[in-house]
Write an enzyme that holds these catalytic residues in place. Structure first.
Site, PDB file in Angstrom:
ATOM      1  N   ASP A   1       0.842  -1.190   0.000  1.00 13.46           N
ATOM      2  CA  ASP A   1       0.000   0.000   0.000  1.00 13.46           C
ATOM      3  C   ASP A   1       0.880   1.244   0.000  1.00 13.46           C
ATOM      4  O   ASP A   1       1.633   1.479   0.945  1.00 13.46           O
ATOM      5  CB  ASP A   1      -0.916  -0.014   1.224  1.00 13.46           C
ATOM      6  CG  ASP A   1      -2.026   1.019   1.142  1.00 13.46           C
ATOM      7  OD1 ASP A   1      -1.941   1.918   0.290  1.00 13.46           O
ATOM      8  OD2 ASP A   1      -2.979   0.922   1.936  1.00 13.46           O
TER       9      ASP A   1
ATOM     10  N   GLU B   1      -1.048  -0.656  -4.152  1.00 17.69           N
ATOM     11  CA  GLU B   1      -2.292   0.070  -3.906  1.00 17.69           C
ATOM     12  C   GLU B   1      -2.069   1.570  -3.790  1.00 17.69           C
ATOM     13  O   GLU B   1      -1.125   2.023  -3.148  1.00 17.69           O
ATOM     14  CB  GLU B   1      -2.910  -0.467  -2.604  1.00 17.69           C
ATOM     15  CG  GLU B   1      -4.189   0.202  -2.174  1.00 17.69           C
ATOM     16  CD  GLU B   1      -4.774  -0.463  -0.941  1.00 17.69           C
ATOM     17  OE1 GLU B   1      -5.499   0.223  -0.198  1.00 17.69           O
ATOM     18  OE2 GLU B   1      -4.514  -1.662  -0.714  1.00 17.69           O
TER      19      GLU B   1
ATOM     20  N   GLU C   1     -10.203   2.992  -2.677  1.00 14.87           N
ATOM     21  CA  GLU C   1     -10.813   3.176  -1.356  1.00 14.87           C
ATOM     22  C   GLU C   1     -11.346   4.585  -1.167  1.00 14.87           C
ATOM     23  O   GLU C   1     -12.223   4.816  -0.337  1.00 14.87           O
ATOM     24  CB  GLU C   1      -9.822   2.842  -0.244  1.00 14.87           C
ATOM     25  CG  GLU C   1      -8.647   3.791  -0.122  1.00 14.87           C
ATOM     26  CD  GLU C   1      -7.625   3.308   0.889  1.00 14.87           C
ATOM     27  OE1 GLU C   1      -7.610   3.831   2.018  1.00 14.87           O
ATOM     28  OE2 GLU C   1      -6.843   2.398   0.550  1.00 14.87           O
TER      29      GLU C   1
ATOM     30  N   ASP D   1     -14.946   0.580  -1.321  1.00 10.61           N
ATOM     31  CA  ASP D   1     -15.219   0.262   0.081  1.00 10.61           C
ATOM     32  C   ASP D   1     -16.729   0.166   0.281  1.00 10.61           C
ATOM     33  O   ASP D   1     -17.458   1.084  -0.081  1.00 10.61           O
ATOM     34  CB  ASP D   1     -14.643   1.357   0.985  1.00 10.61           C
ATOM     35  CG  ASP D   1     -14.700   0.999   2.456  1.00 10.61           C
ATOM     36  OD1 ASP D   1     -15.818   0.743   2.956  1.00 10.61           O
ATOM     37  OD2 ASP D   1     -13.651   0.980   3.111  1.00 10.61           O
TER      38      ASP D   1
ATOM     39  N   HIS E   1     -12.016  -2.811  -0.360  1.00 11.93           N
ATOM     40  CA  HIS E   1     -11.335  -2.192   0.781  1.00 11.93           C
ATOM     41  C   HIS E   1     -12.229  -2.343   2.004  1.00 11.93           C
ATOM     42  O   HIS E   1     -13.422  -2.064   1.948  1.00 11.93           O
ATOM     43  CB  HIS E   1     -11.109  -0.711   0.475  1.00 11.93           C
ATOM     44  CG  HIS E   1     -10.468   0.068   1.561  1.00 11.93           C
ATOM     45  ND1 HIS E   1     -11.173   0.887   2.414  1.00 11.93           N
ATOM     46  CD2 HIS E   1      -9.173   0.177   1.933  1.00 11.93           C
ATOM     47  CE1 HIS E   1     -10.343   1.475   3.248  1.00 11.93           C
ATOM     48  NE2 HIS E   1      -9.118   1.058   2.980  1.00 11.93           N
TER      49      HIS E   1
END
Length: 382
Positions: free
Chosen positions: A183, A209, A235, A257, A284
């Site tokens: 990430d 990510e 996200e 998400d 997410h």
């Protein structure tokens, strides 16, 4: 059937739950929250409740359209998250009323189990090794870790070397048969991300990510072209319209998400849109049990699903854990890095309402995102 009451509960560590009650005794639960802005979203849910109370909860699509498009000013994380939690609860009610899981309402199951991953922490290679080894011993086949801590936008030599060392340590523990996702959190600029991705290519991350922040989605295409590492993002994208530029830029993994991107209704539409670009879905979800349950309902009905994030043991969970609010934690039992398809109606979980009410009554100061600054005192991406 009519909606008679909508309540919200702010519970540790940083979550907001939504309870939708009906005149037939069926109660649905959702999780509408923006991490660090729970009270703001709580107000938005209360405003939406003014419209919903007295209406039939089974008209899910019509309610979604009115909640998202019924005012002149639309979109954004607060409204989308408020809608998301209510939408989850309405699907929960509909499934319970019919006695079937939500995934049966949105096309039926396409798999028997879903792969999940967990977060690992630690800035030092030795800490990463211990954390990753613990998850391997627990049966997980994939982990995710931050690429860097505080860093400059261009990514200096020391930052790139340190990030490579941490990911290399994780790869050594995992071996070639397991996966590590990385990430970037948008902490680097596009040029710095390009440098880091070049260094990480030999370690074969499952995906990288959020290499750029969402306002710079237009810069994803050249970054995608510059690397063999699959790029993931989403996200902080809240609708299928937000996702379209990222999909056309060539991302490999979409990460909406369930508690930010309009709930189950919009999550499944984003998944279908992603499928037209041959993009995989990895929702997410570093949140609570309701968000995870909602996300899994979509995962089990989505052909292009890749892997599911979950927050059990994540470093954010200070003072409470995901399983503290469910009656039967077996629903979230992970075996060989997977979770079995739930069979209960609605979202497939039973929330411990007494535990939720106690937690809300005792809730202290709300969680806030950390504020980072560079050594010169200027703002830094967290």
């Amino acid at each position: 059937m009519k909606i008679t009451r909508i309540e919200t509960f702010r519970v540790p560590p940083r979550w907001l739950f939504c309870r939708v009650e009906t005149d037939e005794g069926i109660v649905g639960w959702g999780e509408p929250v923006v991490e660090g802005r729970a009270d703001t979203v709580r107000t938005a849910v209360a405003e939406l409740a003014e419209y919903l109370v007295g209406l039939d909860p089974r008209h899910i699509e019509d309610h979604w359209q009115v909640m998202t498009r019924g005012t002149f000013y639309r979109g954004g994380p607060v409204l989308s998250s408020a809608v998301a939690g209510i939408d989850q609860a309405l699907w929960d009610i509909r499934g319970q009323a019919l006695g079937i899981p939500v995934y049966d309402l949105i096309g039926g199951a396409v798999r028997d189990r879903a792969r999940v991953y967990c977060w690992v922490g630690g800035d030092e290679p030795a800490e990463i090794a211990d954390a990753v080894n613990a998850q391997v011993e627990a049966g997980f086949t994939a982990v995710k870790m931050n690429a860097t801590g505080l860093t400059g936008r261009l990514g200096g030599a020391a930052d790139i070397a340190a990030a490579h060392a941490r990911v290399a340590t994780a790869r050594e523990v995992l071996g070639p048969g397991r996966d590590v996702a990385v990430d970037l959190h948008g902490r680097l600029g596009p040029a710095g991300a390009r440098r880091l991705l070049a260094a990480l290519e030999e370690l074969h991350p499952l995906f990288a990510e959020e290499p750029v922040t969402p306002e710079h989605t237009r810069l994803l295409e050249p970054l995608v072209r510059s690397t063999t590492v699959p790029i993931a993002t989403g996200e902080r994208l809240y609708s299928r319209w937000d996702f379209l530029p990222a999909l056309t830029a060539g991302i490999a993994v979409a990460q909406p998400d369930p508690s930010h991107a309009g709930g189950i209704s919009e999550l499944r539409r984003i998944a279908a849109l992603a499928e037209t670009f041959d993009v995989q879905l990895a929702p997410h979800c570093p949140l609570g049990p309701i968000a995870l349950a909602a996300s899994l309902q979509v995962a089990f009905a989505t052909p292009n699903f890749l892997i599911q994030e979950q927050s059990i043991g994540i470093h954010y969970n200070d003072g409470a854990e995901l399983l503290d609010y469910v009656v039967d934690p077996e629903v979230f039992r992970f075996t060989d890095g997977h979770v079995a398809r739930p069979t209960g109606p609605g979202l497939g979980i039973t929330i411990d309402e007494n535990a939720v009410r106690r937690a809300d009554a005792a809730a202290g100061a709300p969680w806030r995102s950390p504020l980072w600054r560079h050594p010169d005192g200027s703002f830094a991406e967290w």
